[in-house]
Design a protein around this motif. Structure first.
Motif, PDB file in Angstrom:
ATOM      1  N   HIS A  64       1.122  -1.389  -0.475  1.00  0.00           N
ATOM      2  CA  HIS A  64       0.081   0.109  -0.022  1.00  0.00           C
ATOM      3  C   HIS A  64       0.709   1.661  -0.161  1.00  0.00           C
ATOM      4  O   HIS A  64       0.889   1.971  -0.484  1.00  0.00           O
ATOM      5  CB  HIS A  64      -0.971  -0.071   1.221  1.00  0.00           C
ATOM      6  CG  HIS A  64      -2.221   0.917   0.923  1.00  0.00           C
ATOM      7  ND1 HIS A  64      -3.047   0.937   1.619  1.00  0.00           N
ATOM      8  CD2 HIS A  64      -2.355   2.033   0.467  1.00  0.00           C
ATOM      9  CE1 HIS A  64      -3.998   2.387   1.881  1.00  0.00           C
ATOM     10  NE2 HIS A  64      -3.286   3.450   0.682  1.00  0.00           N
ATOM     11  N   ARG A  67       2.602   1.992  -2.786  1.00  0.00           N
ATOM     12  CA  ARG A  67       1.512   2.595  -3.910  1.00  0.00           C
ATOM     13  C   ARG A  67       0.765   3.580  -4.266  1.00  0.00           C
ATOM     14  O   ARG A  67       1.456   4.552  -5.109  1.00  0.00           O
ATOM     15  CB  ARG A  67       0.295   1.309  -4.396  1.00  0.00           C
ATOM     16  CG  ARG A  67      -0.676   1.687  -5.417  1.00  0.00           C
ATOM     17  CD  ARG A  67      -1.508   0.895  -5.324  1.00  0.00           C
ATOM     18  NE  ARG A  67      -2.469   0.930  -4.085  1.00  0.00           N
ATOM     19  CZ  ARG A  67      -2.466  -0.657  -3.128  1.00  0.00           C
ATOM     20  NH1 ARG A  67      -1.758  -1.683  -3.310  1.00  0.00           N
ATOM     21  NH2 ARG A  67      -3.530  -0.055  -2.288  1.00  0.00           N
ATOM     22  N   ASP A  68       0.668   3.853  -2.706  1.00  0.00           N
ATOM     23  CA  ASP A  68      -0.064   5.118  -2.138  1.00  0.00           C
ATOM     24  C   ASP A  68       0.009   5.955  -0.732  1.00  0.00           C
ATOM     25  O   ASP A  68      -0.177   5.832  -0.131  1.00  0.00           O
ATOM     26  CB  ASP A  68      -1.674   5.082  -2.162  1.00  0.00           C
ATOM     27  CG  ASP A  68      -2.609   6.401  -2.424  1.00  0.00           C
ATOM     28  OD1 ASP A  68      -1.869   7.399  -2.169  1.00  0.00           O
ATOM     29  OD2 ASP A  68      -3.901   5.885  -1.827  1.00  0.00           O
ATOM     30  N   ALA A  72      -1.836   5.317   2.391  1.00  0.00           N
ATOM     31  CA  ALA A  72      -1.399   4.752   3.936  1.00  0.00           C
ATOM     32  C   ALA A  72      -1.595   5.603   4.911  1.00  0.00           C
ATOM     33  O   ALA A  72      -2.239   5.395   6.498  1.00  0.00           O
ATOM     34  CB  ALA A  72      -0.128   3.862   3.661  1.00  0.00           C
ATOM     35  N   THR A 255       4.234   2.861   8.749  1.00  0.00           N
ATOM     36  CA  THR A 255       5.461   3.602   7.702  1.00  0.00           C
ATOM     37  C   THR A 255       6.563   4.576   8.335  1.00  0.00           C
ATOM     38  O   THR A 255       7.157   4.242   7.645  1.00  0.00           O
ATOM     39  CB  THR A 255       4.452   3.970   6.427  1.00  0.00           C
ATOM     40  OG1 THR A 255       4.015   5.542   6.953  1.00  0.00           O
ATOM     41  CG2 THR A 255       3.647   3.928   6.235  1.00  0.00           C
TER      42      THR A 255
END
Length: 301
Positions: A64, A67-68, A72, A255
């Motif tokens: 995730h 990609r984005d 996230a 993250t």
């Protein structure tokens, strides 16, 4: 600590932060403590965090964020806000990223740090006039640390604090509201890190703060120590009972936060013994208060 449930009397606190996760590493226990006591607490997040790198080794292969990243981080922010019991609004700007190199590369067009001040501040003025906070918390002139988005967040917070109560400024963004107090957060105060460092050493544990403290205390060739911080602590909020909530909110930013990293080097129990406060500097106030303070709403209640 109590607060009236009526909208007219309920105390309101607004914290202005540059990126999602900043609210959890700076003043999170304070916000959780006040929210649990009935204060309406709001975080204004200036940027989408889209240019943040993955800091958690356990998330490097997660699809995730690759990609984005902005998407996230929106989910992470929602989880952190739920842990702290606060509300949160996005101001809608694009993360500027942290430029690296010598010389530094230019910031990308359209990012938050390159916005004209009035354009960058207008959404925050609208939020202040809508939410009507009594207290605003922000960063100091250096942004807490010199990330371009942190420095810009400081500028817009100060501008909004000064402008939101003036009907002639920022027309079309709501009825004027003048907050009573402006604070700068001191999450990374040398005094706190020194206390935690010595607490770890006394407990026979390895401290990750030695290098940071040495840099702060390092003298030049003529024996001069670094200058004192621009702002000294005026206000210490006793919020140690909410250190676990702060840590859980940090971990929600999966993250950005390594669950085995720097922020978790000292247990909440040891922190409550060594430094059970979060530290702030009162910068501006329209109400009378005696320093030092123990309550961000001193003079308002």
């Amino acid at each position: 600590m109590t607060a009236s449930s009526s909208s007219e009397q309920q105390l309101r606190l607004l914290a202005v932060h540059a990126h999602p996760d900043d609210e959890s590493s700076k003043g999170a226990a304070t916000m959780a403590m006040y929210a649990a006591a009935g204060v309406d607490v709001m975080v204004a997040t200036c940027t989408d965090g889209s240019r943040g790198d993955i800091q958690n080794p356990g998330m490097v292969d997660a699809p995730h964020p690759k990609r984005d990243m902005a998407g996230a981080r929106r989910l992470e922010m929602a989880n952190a806000a739920a842990v702290l019991g606060i509300r949160q609004r996005w101001l809608g700007f694009v993360d500027s990223g942290l430029p690296e190199g010598d010389p530094l590369p230019p910031l990308l067009p359209g990012c938050f740090a390159l916005q004209p001040l009035e354009r960058a501040t207008a959404p925050l003025v609208r939020l202040v006039r809508d939410f009507k906070p009594h207290v605003i918390i922000s960063y100091d002139e250096n942004g807490g640390y010199p990330h371009p988005d942190h420095i810009m967040a400081h500028k817009v917070a100060v501008e909004a604090f000064e402008a939101a109560g003036d009907a002639a400024r920022y027309p079309g963004t709501g009825e004027p509201w003048a907050p009573s107090k402006l604070y700068y957060d001191r999450a990374f105060s040398p005094e706190r890190f020194r206390a935690l460092h010595f607490a770890l050493e006394e407990a026979g544990l390895q401290s990750p703060y030695a290098e940071r403290l040495a840099a702060w205390l390092e003298a030049d060739a003529e024996g001069h120590t670094p200058p004192a911080p621009a702002h000294q602590t005026t206000t210490q909020v006793d919020c140690g009972d909410f250190f676990e909530a702060r840590d859980d909110a940090l971990r929600a930013h999966r993250t950005q936060i390594d669950p085995m990293g720097f922020f978790f080097a000292v247990s909440p129990e040891l922190q409550r013994t060594a430094w059970p406060w979060e530290d702030y500097t009162l910068i501006k106030s329209t109400v009378s208060t005696d320093l030092p303070e123990k309550d961000l709403f001193a003079g308002i209640r």
